[in-house]
Design an enzyme around this catalytic site. Structure first.
Site, PDB file in Angstrom:
ATOM      1  N   TYR A  33      42.002  36.025  40.289  1.00 20.56           N
ATOM      2  CA  TYR A  33      42.104  37.505  39.963  1.00 20.56           C
ATOM      3  C   TYR A  33      41.380  38.306  40.721  1.00 20.56           C
ATOM      4  CZ  TYR A  33      37.655  38.085  37.707  1.00 20.56           C
ATOM      5  OH  TYR A  33      36.109  38.324  37.512  1.00 20.56           O
ATOM      6  N   LYS A 148      37.356  33.750  43.396  1.00 14.78           N
ATOM      7  CA  LYS A 148      37.455  34.508  42.139  1.00 14.78           C
ATOM      8  C   LYS A 148      38.276  33.899  41.009  1.00 14.78           C
ATOM      9  CE  LYS A 148      37.343  39.650  41.103  1.00 14.78           C
ATOM     10  NZ  LYS A 148      36.202  39.510  40.407  1.00 14.78           N
ATOM     11  N   GLU A 180      23.739  35.942  41.369  1.00 15.10           N
ATOM     12  CA  GLU A 180      24.304  37.320  41.292  1.00 15.10           C
ATOM     13  C   GLU A 180      24.458  37.738  39.574  1.00 15.10           C
ATOM     14  OE1 GLU A 180      28.558  36.903  42.709  1.00 15.10           O
ATOM     15  OE2 GLU A 180      28.546  34.896  41.858  1.00 15.10           O
ATOM     16  N   LEU A 205      30.310  34.914  44.686  1.00 11.88           N
ATOM     17  CA  LEU A 205      31.517  35.726  45.027  1.00 11.88           C
ATOM     18  C   LEU A 205      31.192  36.628  46.152  1.00 11.88           C
ATOM     19  CD1 LEU A 205      34.243  35.967  43.938  1.00 11.88           C
ATOM     20  CD2 LEU A 205      33.628  38.152  43.237  1.00 11.88           C
TER      21      LEU A 205
HETATM   22  N1  PMP Z   1      30.211  38.659  41.558  1.00 14.26           N
HETATM   23  C1  PMP Z   1      30.782  38.236  40.541  1.00 14.26           C
HETATM   24  C2  PMP Z   1      30.520  37.020  39.753  1.00 14.26           C
HETATM   25  C3  PMP Z   1      32.008  39.068  40.020  1.00 14.26           C
HETATM   26  O1  PMP Z   1      32.732  38.672  39.043  1.00 14.26           O
HETATM   27  C4  PMP Z   1      31.996  40.448  40.501  1.00 14.26           C
HETATM   28  C5  PMP Z   1      33.154  41.242  40.147  1.00 14.26           C
HETATM   29  N2  PMP Z   1      34.201  40.835  40.525  1.00 14.26           N
HETATM   30  C6  PMP Z   1      31.148  40.808  41.845  1.00 14.26           C
HETATM   31  C7  PMP Z   1      30.213  39.758  42.211  1.00 14.26           C
HETATM   32  C8  PMP Z   1      31.420  42.038  42.539  1.00 14.26           C
HETATM   33  O2  PMP Z   1      32.414  41.984  43.364  1.00 14.26           O
HETATM   34  P1  PMP Z   1      33.209  43.382  43.674  1.00 14.26           P
HETATM   35  O3  PMP Z   1      32.159  44.263  44.291  1.00 14.26           O
HETATM   36  O4  PMP Z   1      34.294  42.747  44.550  1.00 14.26           O
HETATM   37  O5  PMP Z   1      33.852  43.766  42.322  1.00 14.26           O
END
Ligand code: PMP
Length: 289
Positions: A33, A148, A180, A205
């Site tokens: 996603y 993701k 994270e 991620l």
């Molecule tokens: N880490 C994880 C596990 C996430 O689910 C997200 C949100 N999608 C992020 C980091 C932050 O990513 P982004 O800045 O692309 O939203």
């Protein structure tokens, strides 16, 4: 305005949208996603989000159903049809519908594509004023967190712990080091002003907001340090924050019930949030600086 969602090539009223019980996203979480923010009716940093979507599809061997330009058009159309001014676009691609069986279905089975929008006040977030509280939880996830994946059970459990504790986010911890947030990238700022975040690897991620914030920090001549940091170091930090498409830059003021520094959003974090907001407001889909 009634809610319109996108399912397999069509814009349909939410109530009429249908997905098969044999969808592999439902049966196996066999899909990926993407989430991008919308500000002033425009997608924020969308090229980078679509690049990650394409990369994640490639990593799990799902054929990308649309060229990037068409993805962007579909998102924009969805935003328009829902009259969305501020919020999120959610996109999901699964390996499609086939009788339940673990290996990939035949190559002519088409991926399932779903998109919907959610209204959310991001710029006017009250939480960003006061600062967010987090708890730490063990990181229970698999070893390809750079993908993701829609398999989010570990994050669901982590965020339920956070909700039970009355806080906004759970920072996941592995071998004593913060990986994270449940749905965000974790940052700390050391007492000598270095902005620290974990380097990219299979352990986290690659956050799109992370990437933008790091670029903005660099442009400002701020010192970035990509390295692992411990829970103790975070508790002893001058400032902390987390980033995501849905929160932008979120000051983090408390961890496991203990204040970080004076328990208020720090000056450098506030500056980074303002810089990110300026960038997000000044740009639109496909036209990032
Ligand atoms: N880490 C994880 C596990 C996430 O689910 C997200 C949100 N999608 C992020 C980091 C932050 O990513 P982004 O800045 O692309 O939203």
């Amino acid at each position: 305005m009634s809610r319109i969602v996108f399912v397999n090539g069509e814009f349909v009223p939410y109530e009429e949208a249908r997905i098969s019980v044999m969808d592999r996203g439902f049966l196996f979480a066999d899909g990926i996603y993407e989430v991008a923010a919308v500000l002033g009716g425009r997608l924020v940093d969308n090229d980078a989000h679509l690049a990650r979507l394409v990369r994640c599809l490639g990593e799990i061997g799902i054929e990308n159903p649309y060229p990037v330009a068409e993805w962007a058009q579909l998102e924009e159309e969805l935003v328009k049809r829902n009259g969305l001014v501020e919020g999120l676009v959610y996109m999901e691609v699964t390996r499609g519908v086939w009788e339940r069986d673990f290996p990939f279905p035949p190559a002519d089975v088409k991926p399932t594509v779903v998109m919907f929008t959610q209204e959310k006040s991001i710029t006017g977030s009250k939480l960003a004023e006061s600062g967010a509280k987090v708890i730490t939880v063990p990181d229970l996830r698999w070893k390809r967190r750079d993908i993701k994946s829609v398999a989010l059970l570990a994050q669901v459990l982590a965020k339920q712990e956070a909700a039970k504790a009355g806080v906004s986010e759970a920072w996941m911890v592995e071998d004593g080091y913060v990986t994270e947030g449940g749905s965000s990238t974790a940052f700390i700022i050391t007492k000598d002003g270095r902005i620290v975040t974990r380097p990219l690897s299979n352990a986290i991620l690659p956050g799109i907001t992370r990437q933008a914030v790091m670029r903005l920090a660099e442009e400002q001549g701020l010192t970035l340090e990509e390295r692992l940091f411990t829970v103790e170091e975070a508790l002893d930090a001058a400032e902390a924050f987390y980033t995501s498409a849905s929160a932008f830059v979120m000051p983090t003021v408390e961890m496991d019930g203990k204040p970080i520094a004076d328990g208020k959003p720090g000056p450098l974090t506030r500056r980074l949030r303002a810089l990110y907001l300026d960038m997000a407001q000044a740009t639109n889909s496909g036209k990032m600086g």
